[in-house]
Design an enzyme around this catalytic site. Structure first.
Site, PDB file in Angstrom:
ATOM      1  N   ASP A  39       0.881  -1.375  -0.085  1.00  0.00           N
ATOM      2  CA  ASP A  39       0.004   0.210  -0.045  1.00  0.00           C
ATOM      3  C   ASP A  39       0.895   1.277  -0.034  1.00  0.00           C
ATOM      4  O   ASP A  39       1.725   1.407   0.836  1.00  0.00           O
ATOM      5  CB  ASP A  39      -0.775   0.043   1.250  1.00  0.00           C
ATOM      6  N   ASP A  45     -13.186  -3.800  -1.283  1.00  0.00           N
ATOM      7  CA  ASP A  45     -12.957  -3.403   0.182  1.00  0.00           C
ATOM      8  C   ASP A  45     -14.375  -3.577   0.903  1.00  0.00           C
ATOM      9  O   ASP A  45     -14.983  -2.767   1.307  1.00  0.00           O
ATOM     10  CB  ASP A  45     -12.649  -2.025   0.032  1.00  0.00           C
TER      11      ASP A  45
HETATM   12  O1  1PR Z   1     -10.726   3.144  -5.305  1.00  0.00           O
HETATM   13  O2  1PR Z   1      -9.534   2.296  -7.380  1.00  0.00           O
HETATM   14  O3  1PR Z   1      -8.905   4.151  -6.342  1.00  0.00           O
HETATM   15  O4  1PR Z   1      -8.384   2.096  -5.334  1.00  0.00           O
HETATM   16  C1  1PR Z   1      -7.973   2.448  -4.114  1.00  0.00           C
HETATM   17  C2  1PR Z   1      -7.181   1.006  -3.546  1.00  0.00           C
HETATM   18  O5  1PR Z   1      -6.510   1.338  -2.453  1.00  0.00           O
HETATM   19  C3  1PR Z   1      -8.206  -0.023  -3.372  1.00  0.00           C
HETATM   20  O6  1PR Z   1      -7.598  -1.125  -3.677  1.00  0.00           O
HETATM   21  C4  1PR Z   1      -8.234  -0.067  -1.915  1.00  0.00           C
HETATM   22  O7  1PR Z   1      -8.161  -1.606  -1.332  1.00  0.00           O
HETATM   23  C5  1PR Z   1      -6.768   0.381  -1.335  1.00  0.00           C
HETATM   24  N1  1PR Z   1      -6.755   1.131  -0.270  1.00  0.00           N
HETATM   25  C6  1PR Z   1      -7.654   2.386   0.008  1.00  0.00           C
HETATM   26  N2  1PR Z   1      -7.157   2.782   1.555  1.00  0.00           N
HETATM   27  C7  1PR Z   1      -6.611   1.729   1.940  1.00  0.00           C
HETATM   28  C8  1PR Z   1      -6.186   1.752   3.223  1.00  0.00           C
HETATM   29  O8  1PR Z   1      -5.564   0.879   3.788  1.00  0.00           O
HETATM   30  N3  1PR Z   1      -6.527   3.016   4.065  1.00  0.00           N
HETATM   31  N4  1PR Z   1      -5.824  -0.502   1.224  1.00  0.00           N
HETATM   32  C9  1PR Z   1      -6.408   0.747   1.076  1.00  0.00           C
HETATM   33  C10 1PR Z   1      -6.249  -1.435   1.262  1.00  0.00           C
HETATM   34  C11 1PR Z   1      -5.853  -3.462   2.112  1.00  0.00           C
HETATM   35  C12 1PR Z   1      -4.938  -4.450   1.327  1.00  0.00           C
HETATM   36  C13 1PR Z   1      -4.015  -5.006   2.684  1.00  0.00           C
HETATM   37  C14 1PR Z   1      -4.564  -6.123   2.836  1.00  0.00           C
HETATM   38  C15 1PR Z   1      -3.509  -7.132   3.452  1.00  0.00           C
HETATM   39  N5  1PR Z   1      -5.446  -2.007   1.950  1.00  0.00           N
HETATM   40  O9  1PR Z   1      -4.254  -4.031   0.387  1.00  0.00           O
HETATM   41  O10 1PR Z   1      -2.741  -4.958   1.959  1.00  0.00           O
HETATM   42  O11 1PR Z   1      -5.644  -5.929   3.795  1.00  0.00           O
HETATM   43  O12 1PR Z   1      -2.940  -6.477   4.863  1.00  0.00           O
HETATM   44  P1  1PR Z   1      -2.517  -7.421   5.895  1.00  0.00           P
HETATM   45  O13 1PR Z   1      -1.689  -8.666   5.307  1.00  0.00           O
HETATM   46  O14 1PR Z   1      -1.573  -6.580   6.433  1.00  0.00           O
HETATM   47  O15 1PR Z   1      -3.956  -7.879   6.587  1.00  0.00           O
HETATM   48  P2  1PR Z   1      -9.583   2.897  -6.023  1.00  0.00           P
END
Ligand code: 1PR
Length: 576
Positions: free
Chosen positions: A264, A427
């Site tokens: 991320d 999500d």
């Molecule tokens: O809406 O097309 O612009 O995409 C935004 C992207 O950013 C989406 O794929 C969304 O999942 C991601 N995103 C947005 N905000 C966050 C955040 O964390 N605040 N991250 C985010 C999503 C979740 C996973 C993470 C897993 C594994 N993060 O990517 O890597 O949950 O984590 P873990 O193994 O530590 O539990 P758009």
């Protein structure tokens, strides 16, 4: 100018291939004019996307005839994926579009009734004829190569293509799960093609490229020298040849589960691009009393971390630009540089997500999502991952009575680059209810644990803008619509499990898996190597992703792989 040429028709990521060739110490020139094709000493044709558009591009650019001529001269040629398929007579993908017809046989769609299609991931290539014809190709029995395709040429024993051309076979699916054996590489004379992507197959694939570039890939084997002598150019452009006798060995399904490392990425408060990681999507440090929000967590630099994961054996790497729900002008996409630099040293598939949507530059110029995705592909991405925009597309799909209108990012990108290039990042957030009647328009399931107030049921609400806004759509509705619109894979996060290290949400994953036939990547919650075993065994998911435990070096990738292997799960072992 002579030398090695690349036949690129602008359909996808050729940067990784070019980088791999350069890394091996060779120069490569892009074919810019039909006459360049016959100047080449060696020609590589890395086809990406749909068969029909590849063939149309070959014809519209005037490449088809010089290419056939080049092939008939028996000069060194390497076709990759659609670059191999185009040599056959035709494909079910676009039945009205003829192929070059150099190799007899047709490209067919995989049967998806019992297995996920596309065939996306790592599988072995078994040489037939005791491996004699494979000599000098750099192919190694038992090593895994990266495949991504929905169409393939079936291996039919005794057929002309099997007897005269087939170099390796691969099986996708086992007994009882729709197993199919297909031709995974061909070789005759100086023509050598692979259905898999050597440039995405780690060190094993780099060896295949090296063998071709260093000169002996196609002409080294003695057996083939005899075959070349026997070859005559047949009417219609096909080569006729004396069929060798051989007994192919039985192929086995060696398709592996993928381990994906996810980064991320966002700018921290100092403006530096960093890899961060949230707990339930909150990426800021907390004060000890939990009252105040601190800095954005900084877990490293994107390019360095990606390289580390490649070297440690990650099967794929995903970058998510997590703050791209803000307008992110095309002129200023920080992830392009990250991709460019990553693809210089990382030779496994790269996915980029965040901000794949229509964007507006400061001067008011609108760039459609297709153009944004195209920029990413040209800069080294193999797949794009769509989050928020997929939810809006699914809403429109249902509003239109269960159909698309061809304008969504999913549809336009899948049409141009193929479904396999379109991942949907979901999500979802759990919404607990006492009874299914409390959520009559949503797909309700019974989770493993009761809700905070003893609720027995829940549904999974889709969110947009990085989880900031919930929509009136459940995850099952979303994935069904996205598959229908042309998506090729689902990256299934869980806002509840993210960063909690308590294991994946198995009920959510099972539910999604049962609704669709495209591959699913389980994400969120991995806390130890056994969680990967659990998710593979209990849900049959094709890939599992983790972030926090890898970034913090709490669980090495190698341990995840060895634990899965011990549990009897097929995994690509780390090569060097
Ligand atoms: O809406 O097309 O612009 O995409 C935004 C992207 O950013 C989406 O794929 C969304 O999942 C991601 N995103 C947005 N905000 C966050 C955040 O964390 N605040 N991250 C985010 C999503 C979740 C996973 C993470 C897993 C594994 N993060 O990517 O890597 O949950 O984590 P873990 O193994 O530590 O539990 P758009």
């Amino acid at each position: 100018m002579t030398g090695t040429y690349l036949l690129d028709y602008g359909a996808g990521n050729v940067r990784s291939l070019v980088n791999a060739v350069k890394k091996l110490g060779h120069d490569i020139t892009y074919v810019k004019d039909p006459s360049d094709i016959l100047k080449a000493d060696k020609l590589i044709f890395p086809g990406v996307g749909a068969f029909g558009s590849a063939m149309q591009s070959l014809h519209s650019k005037g490449y088809a005839e010089p290419l056939k001529q080049y092939l008939s001269l028996n000069k060194p040629f390497m076709g990759i994926c659609v670059g191999m398929q185009s040599l056959f007579e035709g494909s079910d993908e676009n039945p009205d579009v003829p192929g070059l017809g150099v190799i007899p046989g047709r490209v067919r769609l995989f049967d998806s009734t019992q297995k996920a299609v596309p065939h996306m991931g790592w599988n072995t290539a078994r040489t037939i004829q005791g491996g004699e014809r494979a000599k000098g190709c750099g192919l190694e029995e038992g090593r895994a190569y990266y495949f991504v395709h929905s169409f393939a040429v079936p291996f039919v024993e005794g057929s002309q293509e099997a007897k005269e051309w087939c170099l390796t076979t691969t099986q996708y699916g086992g007994e009882g799960s729709g197993g199919e054996v297909f031709i995974s590489s061909v070789r005759r004379g100086n023509i050598f093609c692979t259905q898999f992507h050597p440039e995405k197959s780690g060190f094993a694939g780099v060896n295949v490229l090296k063998a071709f570039l260093d000169g002996d890939a196609a002409i080294g084997a003695e057996g083939d020298a005899a075959l070349i002598q026997a070859a005559t150019l047949a009417p219609g452009g096909g080569l006729s040849i004396l069929a060798p006798t051989f007994v192919p060995e039985p192929t086995q399904d060696q398709f592996t589960k993928r381990i994906v490392a996810c980064l991320d990425v966002r700018a921290n408060d100092q403006g530096d691009l960093v890899v961060t990681k949230g707990d339930q999507y909150d990426v800021r440090e907390q004060s000890t009393d939990g009252q105040e929000q601190g800095d954005v967590r900084n877990l490293g630099k994107p390019v360095e971390l990606a390289r580390r994961y490649f070297e440690e054996g990650a099967d794929e790497i995903t970058f998510l630009n997590i703050t791209s729900f803000r307008n992110c002008p095309l002129l200023d996409l920080p992830m392009l540089e990250v991709l460019r630099r990553t693809s210089e040293t990382v030779f496994v598939p790269l996915t980029i997500g965040g901000g794949i949507k229509d964007v507006v530059d400061p001067d008011g110029k609108l760039h459609p999502a297709l153009e944004v995705a195209g920029e990413y592909f040209r800069n080294g991405a193999d797949k794009v991952s769509i989050g928020s925009d997929a939810v809006y597309a699914a809403e429109k799909y249902y509003a239109l009575g269960g159909r698309g209108d061809g304008t969504s990012a999913i549809e336009t990108i899948a049409h141009a680059y193929g479904s396999q290039a379109v991942v949907i990042s979901v999500d979802p957030k759990k919404v607990y209810v006492n009874s299914p009647a409390d959520a009559p328009t949503h797909h309700v399931i019974q989770p493993a644990q009761l809700g905070p107030n003893g609720e027995k049921y829940c549904w999974y609400q889709c969110t947009v803008s990085g989880g900031r806004e919930g929509r009136d759509m459940d995850v099952r509705q979303l994935v069904v619509a996205c598959q229908a619109l042309g998506a090729g894979e689902i990256l299934l996060n869980s806002m509840d499990q993210d960063g909690m290290k308590q294991g994946y949400d198995l009920a959510l994953i099972q539910d999604v898996r049962s609704a669709i036939s495209i591959p699913v990547i389980a994400s969120s919650g991995a806390g130890c190597a056994d969680h990967f075993v659990e998710v593979f065994e209990k849900t049959g998911v094709q890939a599992a992703l983790a972030a926090g435990i890898f970034h913090r070096r709490e669980v090495p990738l190698e341990d995840v792989k060895s634990t899965c292997v011990k549990a009897g799960i097929r995994i690509r072992t780390i090569d060097a």
